[in-house]
Design a protein around this motif. Structure first.
Motif, mmCIF file in Angstrom:
data_model
loop_
_atom_site.group_PDB
_atom_site.id
_atom_site.type_symbol
_atom_site.label_atom_id
_atom_site.label_comp_id
_atom_site.label_asym_id
_atom_site.label_seq_id
_atom_site.Cartn_x
_atom_site.Cartn_y
_atom_site.Cartn_z
ATOM 1 N N THR A 9 116.070 68.474 88.460
ATOM 2 C CA THR A 9 115.469 69.039 89.651
ATOM 3 C C THR A 9 114.313 69.949 89.272
ATOM 4 O OG1 THR A 9 117.660 69.054 90.609
ATOM 5 C CG2 THR A 9 115.969 70.228 91.791
ATOM 6 N N ARG A 10 113.214 69.764 89.952
ATOM 7 C CA ARG A 10 112.062 70.647 89.805
ATOM 8 C C ARG A 10 111.864 71.361 91.129
ATOM 9 N NH1 ARG A 10 107.760 66.717 86.737
ATOM 10 N NH2 ARG A 10 109.003 66.434 84.862
ATOM 11 N N ILE A 11 111.509 72.614 91.053
ATOM 12 C CA ILE A 11 111.300 73.429 92.245
ATOM 13 C C ILE A 11 109.805 73.713 92.360
ATOM 14 C CG2 ILE A 11 111.876 75.588 93.386
ATOM 15 C CD1 ILE A 11 114.240 73.781 93.118
ATOM 16 N N TYR A 12 109.271 73.571 93.567
ATOM 17 C CA TYR A 12 107.839 73.715 93.784
ATOM 18 C C TYR A 12 107.539 74.857 94.739
ATOM 19 C CZ TYR A 12 107.469 69.086 91.756
ATOM 20 O OH TYR A 12 107.526 68.018 90.904
ATOM 21 N N ALA A 13 106.331 75.397 94.592
ATOM 22 C CA ALA A 13 105.756 76.324 95.558
ATOM 23 C C ALA A 13 104.345 75.829 95.835
ATOM 24 C CB ALA A 13 105.726 77.744 95.016
ATOM 25 N N LEU A 14 103.998 75.741 97.102
ATOM 26 C CA LEU A 14 102.720 75.171 97.504
ATOM 27 C C LEU A 14 101.936 76.190 98.309
ATOM 28 C CD1 LEU A 14 100.870 72.657 97.801
ATOM 29 C CD2 LEU A 14 102.205 72.071 99.810
ATOM 30 N N GLY A 15 100.707 76.422 97.901
ATOM 31 C CA GLY A 15 99.804 77.298 98.646
ATOM 32 C C GLY A 15 98.651 76.476 99.185
ATOM 33 N N GLN A 16 98.490 76.448 100.490
ATOM 34 C CA GLN A 16 97.443 75.635 101.086
ATOM 35 C C GLN A 16 96.371 76.495 101.708
ATOM 36 O OE1 GLN A 16 99.584 73.063 103.800
ATOM 37 N NE2 GLN A 16 99.530 71.422 102.286
ATOM 38 N N HIS A 17 95.171 75.952 101.738
ATOM 39 C CA HIS A 17 93.996 76.577 102.358
ATOM 40 C C HIS A 17 93.712 77.955 101.762
ATOM 41 C CE1 HIS A 17 94.024 73.292 105.175
ATOM 42 N NE2 HIS A 17 95.284 73.566 105.487
ATOM 43 N N ILE A 18 93.775 78.065 100.451
ATOM 44 C CA ILE A 18 93.409 79.305 99.769
ATOM 45 C C ILE A 18 91.893 79.320 99.632
ATOM 46 C CG2 ILE A 18 93.644 80.614 97.638
ATOM 47 C CD1 ILE A 18 96.402 79.301 97.338
ATOM 48 N N SER A 19 91.275 80.366 100.073
ATOM 49 C CA SER A 19 89.812 80.371 100.174
ATOM 50 C C SER A 19 89.159 80.702 98.842
ATOM 51 C CB SER A 19 89.358 81.369 101.248
ATOM 52 O OG SER A 19 89.716 82.666 100.854
ATOM 53 N N MET A 20 89.092 79.687 98.005
ATOM 54 C CA MET A 20 88.335 79.755 96.763
ATOM 55 C C MET A 20 88.064 78.337 96.296
ATOM 56 S SD MET A 20 91.078 80.828 93.878
ATOM 57 C CE MET A 20 91.640 82.179 94.850
ATOM 58 N N SER A 21 87.122 78.207 95.410
ATOM 59 C CA SER A 21 86.759 76.898 94.898
ATOM 60 C C SER A 21 87.873 76.349 94.007
ATOM 61 C CB SER A 21 85.462 77.024 94.097
ATOM 62 O OG SER A 21 85.270 75.918 93.288
ATOM 63 N N ALA A 22 88.095 75.043 94.064
ATOM 64 C CA ALA A 22 89.122 74.419 93.230
ATOM 65 C C ALA A 22 88.746 74.510 91.757
ATOM 66 C CB ALA A 22 89.317 72.961 93.640
ATOM 67 N N HIS A 23 87.466 74.475 91.468
ATOM 68 C CA HIS A 23 87.004 74.572 90.086
ATOM 69 C C HIS A 23 87.348 75.935 89.484
ATOM 70 C CE1 HIS A 23 84.463 73.810 86.630
ATOM 71 N NE2 HIS A 23 83.880 74.983 86.835
ATOM 72 N N LYS A 24 87.204 76.995 90.271
ATOM 73 C CA LYS A 24 87.510 78.336 89.775
ATOM 74 C C LYS A 24 89.007 78.544 89.616
ATOM 75 C CE LYS A 24 83.366 80.361 91.701
ATOM 76 N NZ LYS A 24 82.804 81.279 92.702
ATOM 77 N N ALA A 25 89.809 77.920 90.470
ATOM 78 C CA ALA A 25 91.265 78.041 90.345
ATOM 79 C C ALA A 25 91.785 77.233 89.164
ATOM 80 C CB ALA A 25 91.940 77.593 91.635
ATOM 81 N N ARG A 26 91.155 76.087 88.866
ATOM 82 C CA ARG A 26 91.586 75.276 87.717
ATOM 83 C C ARG A 26 91.378 75.993 86.399
ATOM 84 N NH1 ARG A 26 88.861 70.808 90.350
ATOM 85 N NH2 ARG A 26 90.453 69.733 91.556
ATOM 86 N N ARG A 27 90.385 76.870 86.353
ATOM 87 C CA ARG A 27 90.120 77.641 85.141
ATOM 88 C C ARG A 27 91.325 78.495 84.767
ATOM 89 N NH1 ARG A 27 84.973 81.320 85.816
ATOM 90 N NH2 ARG A 27 86.185 81.993 87.594
#
Length: 169
Positions: A9-27
């Motif tokens: 079993t894997r447990i997830y947490a999902l955050g949607q519509h976070i106001s920042m660029s996906a490129h900056k979050a991937r860093r």
């Protein structure tokens, strides 16, 4: 050779519509993937990026979900999945001189953090994906992998010996 797996079993947490660029979050996400929960919290507290706070809250939420739903202990959790997807882009128009308008695009992203309890996988082996022949000598027990160890420093030792960042020549 391989023992029977108990619960995958894997447990997830999902955050949607976070106001920042996906490129900056991937860093930031690339730095924490595959690390232990405690090490991840230390890294995120010390990173100077704005995305660190949002990701810190999601990692903390995923660990709370794991302890509540499965009864897992925080010291046995690792980050098994960390991904960032692009969300919708909020488009606005800013008025400019002489009746013109200037478009403003505010990108959003969706962040998914998945944690896994490695105490459920005791007695199993990790198979290196780059080795074609599965041999008992190449298998590493899960308890010997890096996320079971205590805190490991992020700075490579070769940075100091080879000049690295501080070489001004």
């Amino acid at each position: 050779m391989f023992m029977k797996k108990k619960n995958k079993t894997r447990i997830y947490a999902l955050g949607q519509h976070i106001s920042m660029s996906a490129h900056k979050a991937r860093r930031v996400i690339d730095q924490i993937r595959g690390r232990s929960y405690e090490e991840t919290l230390m890294i995120l507290e010390l990173m100077p990026y704005r995305a660190s706070y949002s990701i810190f809250k999601l990692v903390y939420s995923a660990a709370a979900n794991a302890s509540d739903n499965m009864g897992s202990d925080e010291k046995d959790l690792i980050i098994c999945k960390a991904e960032v997807n692009e969300g919708t882009t909020v488009k606005k128009l800013k008025p400019r001189a002489r009746g013109r308008s200037y478009p403003i695009k505010r990108p959003t992203c969706h962040i998914t953090i998945g944690v896994k309890d490695i105490s459920l996988y005791e007695g199993e082996y990790y198979v290196d994906p780059y080795i074609n022949n599965i041999n008992k000598d190449y298998l590493t027990p899960l308890k010997n992998l890096r996320w079971k160890n205590a805190y490991t420093g992020m700075i490579d030792e070769n940075v100091y010996s080879s000049g690295g960042v501080w070489d001004k020549k």
